[in-house]
Scaffold this active site. Structure first.
Site, PDB file in Angstrom:
ATOM      1  N   TYR A  26     -15.577  50.888  -9.272  1.00  0.00           N
ATOM      2  CA  TYR A  26     -15.261  52.096 -10.033  1.00  0.00           C
ATOM      3  C   TYR A  26     -16.489  52.627 -10.760  1.00  0.00           C
ATOM      4  O   TYR A  26     -16.464  52.865 -11.964  1.00  0.00           O
ATOM      5  CB  TYR A  26     -14.119  51.832 -11.015  1.00  0.00           C
ATOM      6  CG  TYR A  26     -12.787  51.770 -10.298  1.00  0.00           C
ATOM      7  CD1 TYR A  26     -12.146  52.943  -9.938  1.00  0.00           C
ATOM      8  CD2 TYR A  26     -12.212  50.558  -9.943  1.00  0.00           C
ATOM      9  CE1 TYR A  26     -10.942  52.906  -9.255  1.00  0.00           C
ATOM     10  CE2 TYR A  26     -11.011  50.517  -9.254  1.00  0.00           C
ATOM     11  CZ  TYR A  26     -10.380  51.702  -8.914  1.00  0.00           C
ATOM     12  OH  TYR A  26      -9.200  51.666  -8.235  1.00  0.00           O
ATOM     13  N   TYR A 154      -0.300  49.403 -11.383  1.00  0.00           N
ATOM     14  CA  TYR A 154      -1.508  49.260 -10.562  1.00  0.00           C
ATOM     15  C   TYR A 154      -1.224  48.206  -9.507  1.00  0.00           C
ATOM     16  O   TYR A 154      -0.802  47.095  -9.829  1.00  0.00           O
ATOM     17  CB  TYR A 154      -2.722  48.852 -11.417  1.00  0.00           C
ATOM     18  CG  TYR A 154      -3.937  48.613 -10.550  1.00  0.00           C
ATOM     19  CD1 TYR A 154      -4.663  49.696 -10.048  1.00  0.00           C
ATOM     20  CD2 TYR A 154      -4.316  47.319 -10.170  1.00  0.00           C
ATOM     21  CE1 TYR A 154      -5.749  49.488  -9.208  1.00  0.00           C
ATOM     22  CE2 TYR A 154      -5.402  47.117  -9.332  1.00  0.00           C
ATOM     23  CZ  TYR A 154      -6.114  48.194  -8.857  1.00  0.00           C
ATOM     24  OH  TYR A 154      -7.180  47.988  -8.019  1.00  0.00           O
ATOM     25  N   ASP A 255       4.928  42.324  -7.907  1.00  0.00           N
ATOM     26  CA  ASP A 255       3.479  42.132  -7.788  1.00  0.00           C
ATOM     27  C   ASP A 255       3.015  41.293  -8.979  1.00  0.00           C
ATOM     28  O   ASP A 255       2.826  41.806 -10.081  1.00  0.00           O
ATOM     29  CB  ASP A 255       2.791  43.504  -7.759  1.00  0.00           C
ATOM     30  CG  ASP A 255       1.278  43.399  -7.672  1.00  0.00           C
ATOM     31  OD1 ASP A 255       0.746  42.287  -7.800  1.00  0.00           O
ATOM     32  OD2 ASP A 255       0.631  44.455  -7.492  1.00  0.00           O
ATOM     33  N   LYS A 284      -5.515  36.910  -7.505  1.00  0.00           N
ATOM     34  CA  LYS A 284      -6.332  36.654  -8.702  1.00  0.00           C
ATOM     35  C   LYS A 284      -6.477  35.154  -9.062  1.00  0.00           C
ATOM     36  O   LYS A 284      -7.367  34.508  -8.553  1.00  0.00           O
ATOM     37  CB  LYS A 284      -5.836  37.501  -9.858  1.00  0.00           C
ATOM     38  CG  LYS A 284      -6.154  38.994  -9.616  1.00  0.00           C
ATOM     39  CD  LYS A 284      -6.112  39.832 -10.857  1.00  0.00           C
ATOM     40  CE  LYS A 284      -6.806  41.152 -10.651  1.00  0.00           C
ATOM     41  NZ  LYS A 284      -5.934  42.284 -10.332  1.00  0.00           N
TER      42      LYS A 284
HETATM   43  C1  LIG Z   1      -5.858  43.205  -9.206  1.00  0.00           C
HETATM   44  C2  LIG Z   1      -4.511  43.606  -8.778  1.00  0.00           C
HETATM   45  C3  LIG Z   1      -4.254  44.001  -7.458  1.00  0.00           C
HETATM   46  C4  LIG Z   1      -5.341  44.131  -6.421  1.00  0.00           C
HETATM   47  O1  LIG Z   1      -5.975  42.919  -6.140  1.00  0.00           O
HETATM   48  P1  LIG Z   1      -7.426  42.922  -5.467  1.00  0.00           P
HETATM   49  O2  LIG Z   1      -7.709  41.473  -5.229  1.00  0.00           O
HETATM   50  O3  LIG Z   1      -8.351  43.554  -6.464  1.00  0.00           O
HETATM   51  O4  LIG Z   1      -7.325  43.705  -4.217  1.00  0.00           O
HETATM   52  C5  LIG Z   1      -2.951  44.321  -7.118  1.00  0.00           C
HETATM   53  N1  LIG Z   1      -1.966  44.261  -8.026  1.00  0.00           N
HETATM   54  C6  LIG Z   1      -2.168  43.866  -9.296  1.00  0.00           C
HETATM   55  C7  LIG Z   1      -1.017  43.795 -10.245  1.00  0.00           C
HETATM   56  C8  LIG Z   1      -3.447  43.545  -9.726  1.00  0.00           C
HETATM   57  O5  LIG Z   1      -3.656  43.182 -11.000  1.00  0.00           O
END
Ligand SMILES: *Cc1c(COP(=O)(O)O)cnc(C)c1O
Length: 432
Positions: A26, A154, A255, A284
């Protein structure tokens, strides 16, 4: 022994060469705010090339829950390296993948039955979306192809995931014409510990009632909305969305890429509502921050429908799927977590963040201070001057990366009390 002078030369040289060849997340190229050059990292600390040490208040974006250079994680990777660094997953399998899948299914909310590995969080969400769309396609209901989500979410940076990020502050509105059109409702407004009011469900219930025939799934970040606004909402919302999905025949995709593995104080944020999503995305902290790796877990009925009806296969298969190094370090990270008093540590960090960030409430321009688990957020009325705040926290020996009108921290679980205090006082001083 290289001199300090040498370190500074190399430091400046790296920053200069970075500006010539690299592009940062970004960011413009070269980055308008020059990056800090990291030489090494151990425990909670980053060591910069100029010799300074910083406490990492970001866990490298939610990931490094056990700190850096952890002996058990290093050992897991090096011993796997002696066996094999990688092997394709098409037609082959291996012990680290089997063990990790078994472990993830055993520890995640009950009812999930199958694991699909991928390389990054965004891809794990892509796979989740693909599973949901293919599920309805396989059932002969291809009209169910839209997703419903809550604003201020997100879910990643690829095209399908961009379509479910917040359409206004989601950083992707530039592409709005090109994205799959999805349905949005306002983000839940009742805070995590607020008083539940059934009217919170009005908008989403009405939209689901009206549009369920074209909806494949509801996708959301359970309890904590991360990069879309760092908001914490009421667990009852999640329970009620689960019920809504059941009533109107929608899949629920949770997610938990940011929230998984203890960050919120529960192993998974879904546990706050005692629900199991139909599809769960993890990433993550999955590898303790050692490698890019992610997983999409699903209930048996989803994989069965996709596998038993034409075309009979899930149309996805990353080259580095189930990478053995990543599986091994993920297993070691989960073992470390399970054998540590992580709940007490997260609760202790939570208490320290609450006390330490409380003074920020009095500062001019501060709109809200909120803490959940090992996540502390200060929201300001105006966008944070990232360069200035970053310089000021770095002067105080702390690494943070504010964005928009948010200055926040989610330190590694091993962060000591005095280090958490150093982080919170750096935030308060930097914002004052
Ligand atoms: C960071 C994140 C993503 C994307 O993961 P990347 O490994 O950066 O592609 C998707 N959803 C959530 C909730 C996130 O925090």
């Amino acid at each position: 022994m290289p001199t300090d002078h040498h370190y500074n030369d190399l430091n400046n040289d790296l920053i200069k060469r970075d500006a010539e060849v690299l592009w940062h997340p970004y960011s413009a190229a070269p980055a308008p705010i020059p990056p800090y050059a990291v030489k090494s990292a151990s425990g909670t600390r980053l060591t910069l090339h100029d010799g300074r040490q910083l406490i990492d208040g970001m866990s490298s974006w939610w990931a490094v829950i056990h700190g850096y250079n952890n002996p058990a994680l290093n050992a897991a990777m090096t011993s796997q390296l002696d066996e094999m660094a990688h092997v394709m997953f098409g037609g082959l399998t291996h012990e680290p993948a089997v063990l990790l899948a078994e472990k993830l299914l055993a520890m995640s909310p009950p009812g999930l039955a199958r694991v699909f590995f991928s390389d990054s969080g965004s891809v794990a969400v892509e796979v989740a979306i693909k599973m949901a769309l293919q599920y309805w396609f396989s059932l002969g209901r291809p009209a169910k192809k839209r997703l419903l989500t809550i604003r201020q979410g997100y879910h990643g940076d690829t095209f399908a995931t961009m379509s479910v990020c917040d359409p206004v502050n989601g950083m992707h509105h530039l592409f709005s014409d090109l994205l799959m059109p999805q349905l949005f409702v306002k983000a839940p407004q009742i805070p995590f510990a607020g008083i539940w009011d059934e009217s919170e469900m009005d908008e989403i219930t009405e939209l689901v009632k009206a549009r369920h025939a074209e909806l494949a799934a509801i996708i959301l970040e359970p309890i904590v909305q991360g990069a879309g606004g760092m908001r914490f909402y009421h667990p009852q919302y999640l329970s009620r969305v689960r019920a809504l999905c059941d009533e109107y025949d929608l899949l629920l995709i949770a997610d938990e890429i940011a929230t998984g593995f203890g960050r919120t104080g529960e192993l998974f944020a879904c546990n706050y509502a005692g629900i199991t999503p139909d599809i769960l995305c993890l990433g993550k902290a999955l590898t303790g921050g050692y490698m890019s790796f992610a997983a999409t877990l699903t209930k048996a009925f989803v994989s069965e429908v996709i596998s038993q009806k034409w075309p009979g296969v899930l149309m996805h298969g990353p080259t580095f799927m189930a990478n053995p190094l990543a599986c091994s370090v993920a297993l070691a990270s989960i073992n470390l977590l399970e054998n540590s008093p992580w709940q007490e540590r997260v609760a202790e960090i939570e208490g320290l963040l609450q006390v330490g960030l409380e003074p920020c409430r009095e500062l001019p321009g501060v709109k809200d201070v909120r803490v959940l688990g090992a996540i502390g957020v200060v929201e300001t009325s105006d966008p944070v001057d990232v360069k200035r705040v970053q310089e000021r926290v770095v002067e105080r020996g702390v690494w943070l990366r504010p964005f928009a009108n948010l200055c926040y921290t989610m330190p590694p679980f091993i962060t000591e009390a005095d280090e958490v205090k150093q982080i919170t006082s750096a935030i308060c001083e930097a914002l004052s």
